[in-house]
Design a protein around this motif. Structure first.
Motif, PDB file in Angstrom:
ATOM      1  N   UNK A  42      -7.647 -11.648 -43.296  1.00  0.00           N
ATOM      2  CA  UNK A  42      -8.325 -10.538 -42.630  1.00  0.00           C
ATOM      3  C   UNK A  42      -8.313  -9.282 -43.508  1.00  0.00           C
ATOM      4  N   UNK A  43      -7.136  -8.920 -44.012  1.00  0.00           N
ATOM      5  CA  UNK A  43      -7.008  -7.654 -44.746  1.00  0.00           C
ATOM      6  C   UNK A  43      -7.721  -7.687 -46.089  1.00  0.00           C
ATOM      7  N   UNK A  44      -7.682  -8.825 -46.764  1.00  0.00           N
ATOM      8  CA  UNK A  44      -8.179  -8.885 -48.129  1.00  0.00           C
ATOM      9  C   UNK A  44      -9.516  -9.595 -48.272  1.00  0.00           C
ATOM     10  N   UNK A  45     -10.164  -9.833 -47.151  1.00  0.00           N
ATOM     11  CA  UNK A  45     -11.497 -10.429 -47.210  1.00  0.00           C
ATOM     12  C   UNK A  45     -12.352  -9.906 -46.055  1.00  0.00           C
ATOM     13  N   UNK A  46     -12.037 -10.339 -44.829  1.00  0.00           N
ATOM     14  CA  UNK A  46     -12.901 -10.009 -43.695  1.00  0.00           C
ATOM     15  C   UNK A  46     -13.054  -8.501 -43.494  1.00  0.00           C
ATOM     16  N   UNK A  47     -11.944  -7.773 -43.506  1.00  0.00           N
ATOM     17  CA  UNK A  47     -12.003  -6.324 -43.248  1.00  0.00           C
ATOM     18  C   UNK A  47     -12.789  -5.593 -44.328  1.00  0.00           C
ATOM     19  N   UNK A  48     -12.852  -6.169 -45.521  1.00  0.00           N
ATOM     20  CA  UNK A  48     -13.578  -5.535 -46.617  1.00  0.00           C
ATOM     21  C   UNK A  48     -15.090  -5.683 -46.462  1.00  0.00           C
ATOM     22  N   UNK A  49     -15.504  -6.563 -45.529  1.00  0.00           N
ATOM     23  CA  UNK A  49     -16.933  -6.784 -45.311  1.00  0.00           C
ATOM     24  C   UNK A  49     -17.430  -6.099 -44.037  1.00  0.00           C
ATOM     25  N   UNK A  50     -16.579  -5.301 -43.419  1.00  0.00           N
ATOM     26  CA  UNK A  50     -16.970  -4.615 -42.186  1.00  0.00           C
ATOM     27  C   UNK A  50     -18.006  -3.534 -42.498  1.00  0.00           C
ATOM     28  N   UNK A  51     -18.946  -3.235 -41.573  1.00  0.00           N
ATOM     29  CA  UNK A  51     -19.111  -3.919 -40.286  1.00  0.00           C
ATOM     30  C   UNK A  51     -19.860  -5.238 -40.461  1.00  0.00           C
ATOM     31  N   UNK A  52     -19.489  -6.227 -39.685  1.00  0.00           N
ATOM     32  CA  UNK A  52     -20.142  -7.524 -39.745  1.00  0.00           C
ATOM     33  C   UNK A  52     -21.140  -7.666 -38.606  1.00  0.00           C
ATOM     34  N   UNK A  53     -22.145  -8.517 -38.821  1.00  0.00           N
ATOM     35  CA  UNK A  53     -23.175  -8.745 -37.796  1.00  0.00           C
ATOM     36  C   UNK A  53     -23.325 -10.250 -37.569  1.00  0.00           C
ATOM     37  N   UNK A  54     -22.338 -10.871 -36.894  1.00  0.00           N
ATOM     38  CA  UNK A  54     -22.367 -12.327 -36.709  1.00  0.00           C
ATOM     39  C   UNK A  54     -23.466 -12.763 -35.750  1.00  0.00           C
TER      40      UNK A  54
END
Length: 300
Positions: free
Chosen positions: A278-290
């Motif tokens: 989450x911290x080193x991948x997903x959160x870096x792509x915020x905001x997401x539009x799934x």
């Protein structure tokens, strides 16, 4: 073969730190680290493998081969590696079972969608090519291009209900990509690993509900605030990963062999694995539009 994406990145870093000289065969879509030879090509065609012709190697790491022909075509050009071929197979090769966890001698399924990896392992052994094969369950972590942990993060972050089959008590198993890379690098140094197959993933399983709770904590969300909605898995292929990202049946392997023979232990447990992803991948792509449209097929 590869080396610039998911599994390849931490593995390349480890091998460079250990002083190995590396050649990466890639399509050239991702940057290659400094000091590493780049052999550009595409393994999907015979012509695309020309850069490997008559290039012998001590070790070949194949983390992207899916069929026997994928790996055989490489060996036809390079010749067998003098030391080892390190292969990434899959725990998906195992047949359905009533006994858990599955060890490396558990029955396999020749009709599995990973049957090509089974064929490759058998061919390497038959040809006398020294190899070590790894059978991970779900490998996750930074750089994961498969929607596994991100599927859960998407719904938690956006305040959506999380669909789970039945009561959510099905057990699954995740492992961190850096732990797999560490085991792959380690096997090159261990003679016992020659011609061995290893399950390689996290040491423990988790229920689907436990996975949701750990994913929520990784997102900084109270698990009690996450709405879980049950769906009926009857009629769905329990091995299919479409609307729901995981197998709908238990998926748990025994990792004692790799831990014993390689003196290897995973550095990441489930909580640390998801927190890191989450911290080193997903959160870096915020905001997401799934796209949540597939949830309707599960929940109605």
């Amino acid at each position: 073969m590869g080396g610039t994406r998911f599994v390849g990145r931490p593995l390349v870093n480890r091998l460079l730190e250990a002083g190995h000289e590396l050649s990466l065969f890639t399509r050239g879509r991702q940057p290659v680290p400094a000091g590493v030879e780049h052999l550009q090509g595409d393994r999907s065609s015979a012509e695309g493998l020309a850069a490997l012709q008559d290039r012998p190697f001590d070790v070949i790491v194949d983390s992207s081969g899916r069929t026997l022909e994928d790996t055989r075509q490489v060996i036809e050009r390079t010749g067998p590696p003098s030391h080892r071929l390190v292969y990434v197979s899959s725990a998906g090769v195992y047949a359905d079972s009533e006994l858990w966890p599955l060890d490396e001698d558990a029955p396999t399924d020749p009709q599995s969608r990973h049957a090509g990896k089974l064929d490759t392992e058998a061919w390497l052994r038959q040809e006398g090519i020294p190899f070590t094969s790894f059978r991970p369950t779900y490998i996750v972590g930074p750089g994961n291009y498969n929607p596994v942990e991100s599927w859960f993060f998407d719904r938690i972050v956006h305040g959506r209900p999380v669909p789970l089959p039945g009561d959510g008590s099905t057990i699954t198993q995740l492992g961190h990509v850096a732990d797999l890379a560490a085991a792959m690098a380690r096997c090159i140094e261990v003679e016992t690993a020659t011609n061995r197959i290893y399950n390689c993933t996290g040491s423990q399983g988790t229920t689907f509900r436990g996975l949701v709770a750990a994913a929520a904590r990784a997102c900084g969300t109270d698990p009690e605030a996450v709405e879980i909605r049950s769906f009926d898995p009857a009629g769905l292929d329990k091995k299919a990963r479409k609307a729901f990202p995981l197998r709908l049946a238990h998926f748990l392997t025994d990792t004692h062999r790799v831990r014993r023979e390689l003196a290897w232990e995973p550095a990441f447990d489930l909580e640390a694995t998801l927190a890191d992803s989450y911290a080193n991948d997903y959160a870096l792509r915020m905001p997401t539009t799934p796209d949540f449209s597939s949830d309707a097929a599960l929940l109605g």
